[in-house]
Design an enzyme around this catalytic site. Structure first.
Site, mmCIF file in Angstrom:
data_model
loop_
_atom_site.group_PDB
_atom_site.id
_atom_site.type_symbol
_atom_site.label_atom_id
_atom_site.label_comp_id
_atom_site.label_asym_id
_atom_site.label_seq_id
_atom_site.Cartn_x
_atom_site.Cartn_y
_atom_site.Cartn_z
ATOM 1 N N HIS A 1 36.904 -31.204 96.624
ATOM 2 C CA HIS A 1 36.665 -31.003 98.059
ATOM 3 C C HIS A 1 37.984 -31.082 98.837
ATOM 4 C CE1 HIS A 1 32.512 -33.016 97.212
ATOM 5 N NE2 HIS A 1 32.297 -31.730 97.321
ATOM 6 N N SER B 1 30.149 -34.197 92.705
ATOM 7 C CA SER B 1 29.831 -35.553 93.164
ATOM 8 C C SER B 1 28.796 -36.206 92.264
ATOM 9 C CB SER B 1 29.324 -35.515 94.601
ATOM 10 O OG SER B 1 30.300 -34.984 95.457
ATOM 11 N N LYS C 1 18.866 -33.060 97.472
ATOM 12 C CA LYS C 1 19.668 -33.844 96.542
ATOM 13 C C LYS C 1 19.150 -35.262 96.348
ATOM 14 C CE LYS C 1 23.858 -31.151 96.547
ATOM 15 N NZ LYS C 1 25.304 -31.117 96.530
ATOM 16 N N ARG D 1 33.270 -23.200 92.529
ATOM 17 C CA ARG D 1 33.747 -23.745 91.265
ATOM 18 C C ARG D 1 33.660 -22.718 90.157
ATOM 19 N NH1 ARG D 1 30.429 -29.152 92.120
ATOM 20 N NH2 ARG D 1 29.217 -27.605 93.208
#
Ligand code: ADP
Length: 159
Positions: A17, A128, A41, A91
């Protein structure tokens, strides 16, 4: 003056990030980093307030970056902060499909465009979710997150 909005969960912020924000801060005049509560999430590790504090510390070296949080639609926040574009990091191909769909939807409902910044290969495996799991089981995450995040994770998961 070009303003961009970089939204995400940032639970917690990691070096992938940070790299995206550093690139955006070089390319644009102002970058607004916003952490959101993402119901998809599940239960977050850090509260929105804690995430915002950690993002602020991790990005303190960048003077054209500000940090905020939100629980509304990304496009509504983009309008509120007068962002010209939304910025997202990519990514791998696996990110592309969902990010493309989100970008197209956001454009349809608000007219705001999304720009993608690819990550370098050294950070492309960072997520994360993985960092939370490694920290929970006592693995070493020092090279993957800013030092303030590493400290906070160690407090959360003492050995
Ligand atoms: P994570 O998937 O790590 O939980 P977020 O949901 O907080 O991340 O993601 C916010 C934004 O950061 C998204 O645009 C996501 O694609 C991007 N991002 C996440 N990890 C990386 C990385 N390692 N390199 C570049 N961009 C990333």
């Amino acid at each position: 003056m070009t303003v961009v909005l970089y939204p995400g969960s940032f639970d917690p912020i990691h070096n992938g990030h940070v790299e995206i924000v550093e690139t955006a801060a070089r390319l644009f005049d102002r970058v607004v980093v916003a952490s959101v509560r993402n119901p998809q999430k599940g239960q977050p590790l850090f509260s929105l307030e804690d995430r915002q504090e950690l993002i602020g510390e991790a990005l303190a070296h960048l003077d054209n970056v500000e940090v905020t949080m939100f629980s509304s639609l990304v496009v509504d926040l983009a309008r509120d902060v007068e962002a010209d574009f939304i910025v997202k990091g990519l990514r791998a191909v696996s990110d592309f499909e969902s990010e493309l769909q989100m970008a197209q939807m956001n454009r349809r409902i608000s007219g705001v465009d999304t720009l993608f910044i690819p990550t370098t290969s050294s950070y492309s495996f960072l997520a994360s979710k993985l960092i939370r799991e490694i920290a929970r089981f006592g693995g070493n995450i020092d090279s993957m997150v800013p030092s303030c995040v590493a400290e906070r994770l160690k407090e959360r998961y003492p050995l």
